[in-house]
Motif scaffolding. Structure first.
Motif: not given
Length: 210
Positions: A46-50
């Protein structure tokens, strides 16, 4: 003999009827186009930058991302509660679409506010209640303004701008986006054109049968 002649005459008509039915089924099941995939949809963590993993907050103060609804078709639009012209009509007509799928757990509607400073979860809840919106499968979201605008421009390839900051100057698309269970954008529909909203309803059903 006469009976055989009638049967022979009836065959061409029967063939035309069956051909028409087959054509109608094929047209109904025609695959929708793919306009791209939401950024980061297939990223394992869960890359919250995407965009796919951006975390917003709904009208119940619950954290929500586009990945919060696994195996669901998403219907996404941008709005704000103080919008004086486009939004009231768009949200009213979208509510009619939501109503048709209110018992369908395969479809989730998401509306993101482009005016998050004003549109707090409490304001979104008040807005939903005042318009009697069917919110069981409809999340009204607020959150970080930069991420909301990036979701619009980078994620869905539509416009979003706050103009000079005054209420009438918030700029956002009237498009409603249809996203399949793989995070792929499958359709764009004007939220202020009735026939396109009817097409959205048809395409949701079509997507359910892909």
């Amino acid at each position: 003999m006469r009976r055989w002649k009638l049967l022979l005459m009836a065959w061409p008509v029967a063939i035309l009827v069956v051909s028409g039915m087959i054509y109608a089924v094929v047209q109904h099941r025609e695959t929708l186009p793919v306009y791209g995939q939401l950024e980061g949809w297939n990223t394992p963590s869960a890359d919250t930058q995407l965009v796919s993993h951006y975390v917003f907050v709904d009208q119940q103060r619950q954290p929500v991302s586009f990945k919060s609804f696994p195996d669901k078709i998403l219907v996404v639009n941008f709005f704000f509660t103080r919008c004086p012209n486009v939004c009231p009509r768009m949200m009213h007509d979208l509510a009619d679409v939501v109503e048709q799928f209110k018992a369908d757990d395969r479809v989730q509607f998401i509306s993101l506010s482009v005016d998050p400073q004003y549109d707090t979860p409490e304001q979104l809840q008040h807005y939903a209640s005042s318009l009697d919106l069917p919110t069981r499968h409809w999340a009204l979201l607020t959150g970080d303004k930069a991420r909301i605008y990036r979701a619009a421009v980078v994620g869905f390839h539509v416009s979003a701008s706050s103009g000079d900051g005054n209420i009438p100057d918030f700029i956002h698309t009237d498009k409603i986006m249809l996203v399949d269970t793989q995070g792929r954008i499958r359709g764009y529909y004007s939220g202020i054109v009735k026939r396109e909203m009817d097409l959205l309803t048809q395409d949701i059903k079509k997507l359910e049968h892909e």
